[in-house]
Each structure stands twice: as C-alpha cells, then as structure tokens.
Design a protein around this motif. Structure first.
Motif, PDB file in Angstrom:
ATOM      1  N   HIS A 184       0.833  -1.185   0.000  1.00  0.00           N
ATOM      2  CA  HIS A 184       0.000   0.000   0.000  1.00  0.00           C
ATOM      3  C   HIS A 184       0.873   1.243   0.000  1.00  0.00           C
ATOM      4  N   GLU A 237      -6.899   1.725   1.805  1.00  0.00           N
ATOM      5  CA  GLU A 237      -5.949   1.294   0.776  1.00  0.00           C
ATOM      6  C   GLU A 237      -5.732  -0.212   0.829  1.00  0.00           C
ATOM      7  N   GLN A 289      -7.057  -2.771  -2.121  1.00  0.00           N
ATOM      8  CA  GLN A 289      -6.016  -3.554  -2.786  1.00  0.00           C
ATOM      9  C   GLN A 289      -6.364  -5.035  -2.749  1.00  0.00           C
ATOM     10  N   LEU A 337      -5.332  -5.168  -6.682  1.00  0.00           N
ATOM     11  CA  LEU A 337      -4.531  -4.063  -7.212  1.00  0.00           C
ATOM     12  C   LEU A 337      -3.111  -4.100  -6.667  1.00  0.00           C
ATOM     13  N   ARG A 338      -2.172  -3.569  -7.434  1.00  0.00           N
ATOM     14  CA  ARG A 338      -0.782  -3.509  -6.982  1.00  0.00           C
ATOM     15  C   ARG A 338      -0.579  -2.397  -5.957  1.00  0.00           C
ATOM     16  N   ARG A 339      -1.283  -1.284  -6.137  1.00  0.00           N
ATOM     17  CA  ARG A 339      -1.097  -0.135  -5.258  1.00  0.00           C
ATOM     18  C   ARG A 339      -2.383   0.676  -5.223  1.00  0.00           C
ATOM     19  N   VAL A 340      -2.701   1.222  -4.066  1.00  0.00           N
ATOM     20  CA  VAL A 340      -3.859   2.104  -3.906  1.00  0.00           C
ATOM     21  C   VAL A 340      -3.432   3.324  -3.097  1.00  0.00           C
ATOM     22  N   GLU A 372      -3.346   0.167 -10.562  1.00  0.00           N
ATOM     23  CA  GLU A 372      -3.165   1.133  -9.482  1.00  0.00           C
ATOM     24  C   GLU A 372      -4.334   2.100  -9.468  1.00  0.00           C
TER      25      GLU A 372
END
Length: 323
Positions: A2, A77, A81, A86-89, A309
């Motif tokens: 995150h 986040e 995720q 997701l890879r990043r939030v 992302e």
C-alpha cells in the motif's frame, strides 16, 4: 504494497492528535479552506488550527506535500487492494468543497506518477479535469527521451482538459515528445471511424501506446456534471439511451455497464480510442478518479480488471467497499 509516505510512521504509532493535525494541514494547504472554516468543521478554536499548522511545518509533516499517513485512508488502501487485486492504492481525504475533488486527487496522484517516470519512459494518457490537475502537480526535469501519447481522440478546440493539452503539458515538463490522435473522440459514423483507425498516423500512435510503460486514466459518469455532457460530446438524449442500455459511465469514451462490459450503443461503435483489452499490454495502468458520482463506473473498471493502481478519495473508497 500500500501507499507509504516518505518518512511516515506505522499507523499504529500515529495518535489521534497527529491524525487531527494531518487533516488540518491537508484541508488548509490542499483544499485551501480558511483557518476559520477548518475550526468550524472540526468544532475547535481557530487558535488550535493555527497551532496545528505551525506544528505540521515544524515537525516535517508539511513540506511540499503532506508526509504522514491517515489511518483510515491507509486502512481503505489495504482493503481496496485486497478486494480488487490491485498492486497499489492511494486514498486521499475527501474535500469539504466538492469542486476541489479534482485538485486533491491530482495532488495524491502526482507522486505516484513521478515514481513511475524515468528517462526514456513512454506514457499514455486519457483526458479530463483530474488528469489536468495531476499533471500540474508533477515536478519536471530534463528527460528529453520521455514520450507521451494520447489514448483517444480529442476536442476540435483548445481546452486544458483535452487529451492533446494534457499530453503536451506532461511532455513539456520533461522536454519530451508527444503524439496524439488527429481525430475526434467520437467519429461521425461507424464507417468514418474505421477509416480513421486505418490511417497510418493513428495506427502508429496506438501501436506505441500498447507498448507504454504507464497509462494514466480517469473515468466519466452520466450525470449533468459529466465532462462529456458539459462539452457537448454526449447529448441529453444520448445520456438517456446510454442509461437504458445499462451504461454507468465511460472509460476512454467506451461506455461500460456495472460489470465493466461495453454496452450495445452507437457511441461505442464510433469511439476513437485504444481498444480496452489493449490496456492489458501496458505495464502499469493507473486510474485516478473519485467523487460522489463516480463510484459505479470506478467499480465497473475495477471489475473488468484493467487497472493496476488506483488513486481515489476517502468517501468514494468507502462507497466501493459498501461502507
């Protein structure tokens, strides 16, 4: 992983007083609320606000950006995720003034954009007010090998929200080159669209876009606040027929239903933009969007699995999680 802010402590070490200080700093420096407005919002004295702002500067929370996590944002986040793979939030506080949503999302997105950029990077961009604000927050440097590409057709007149202006502005920050689709967002007919897509220059830009290192996207809704409706690209009648077809909003001019599938509508057969499945070829796809009217279309795009992302505001994040 995150989002972590430089020098930030773990959330379990951030006490309630610091949480308040960070929120005060955010509302003051990012959303430009006055000290009295902040005091009224939190039910505290103006002197307390002034003291918090002074402390935020002295202890390094406020430099150019706010360098401390908000516990609720970080928790959201993590959950987003995990929920959407997701890879990043990045979750930013929702502004009190709805008109500030584009700016606060831009402030939240800019550091993530900069982290992905390097000399020789190829960046593909959409359009809209949120991306305009994000580009304004990016810090440029001399990277003449950086290339920016448009992912969809544009307006026939100058506008800071247009994909051409966004591409040129981002490229200009680095002294790089930019390429755009010399075509409207929606072709006059399906036949004309096929002719546009067959042109060598359009094929060249879309071919480069498929190999991009980073794609920057936002989405549109179907309310009267929609940029598509505001700019006359979609008529009131189109809006009604799109909703009747099941559309909840658009991504790059492609109108999607709640599951992220393109609806059966003439506008989708006239859209001049990269095929959405081609986004899967791009190494990193970042969606920057939020606000109270974007929840359904953001969720649709996430459901389709096109995004790696996400940058979103706190209230919209809670909406996605059903809170």
């Amino acid at each position: 992983m995150h989002t972590r802010y430089p020098g930030a402590a773990d959330t379990d070490t951030v006490d309630a007083d610091e949480q308040l200080t960070v929120r005060i700093a955010w509302y003051y420096y990012v959303t430009q609320m006055t000290q009295q407005q902040i005091a009224d919002h939190f039910g505290i004295t103006r002197a307390r606000v002034n003291k918090a702002l002074a402390a935020s500067r002295e202890n390094g929370i406020v430099q150019i950006r706010i360098h401390s996590p908000l516990a609720n944002c970080v928790a959201l986040e993590h959950r987003l995720q995990a929920r959407y793979g997701l890879r990043r939030v990045v979750v930013v506080p929702t502004p009190e003034d709805p008109n500030m949503i584009f700016r606060v999302l831009g402030v939240g997105a800019a550091p993530r954009i900069q982290e992905h950029l390097a000399e020789g990077s190829v960046v593909a961009v959409g359009w809209g007010r949120t991306l305009r604000e994000a580009v304004r927050e990016v810090q440029g440097r001399a990277w003449p090998g950086l290339t920016v590409l448009s992912l969809l057709g544009g307006l026939h007149y100058g506008s800071a929200n247009n994909t051409v202006e966004i591409a040129s502005s981002l490229a200009g920050l680095f002294g790089g080159a930019y390429y755009y689709l010399a075509a409207p967002v929606f072709a006059p007919s399906e036949h004309y669209r096929e002719m546009i897509l067959a042109e060598a220059s359009v094929q060249d830009v879309l071919g480069k876009a498929r190999q991009a290192d980073l794609a920057l996207l936002t989405v549109g809704d179907l309310t009267e606040r929609s940029l598509m409706l505001e700019r006359g690209l979609v008529s009131a009648q189109d809006s009604h027929t799109l909703q009747a077809a099941g559309a909840v909003g658009d991504l790059l001019g492609r109108w999607l239903d709640a599951d992220g599938n393109e609806v059966d509508h003439p506008l989708n057969r006239r859209a001049v933009s990269i095929d959405l499945e081609d986004l899967r070829r791009i190494k990193q796809v970042m969606l920057v969007s939020g606000g109270p009217y974007k929840g359904a279309i953001i969720k649709a795009v996430l459901n389709r699995g096109l995004v790696h992302e996400l940058v979103i505001d706190e209230a919209a994040a809670e909406q996605l999680l059903g809170e």
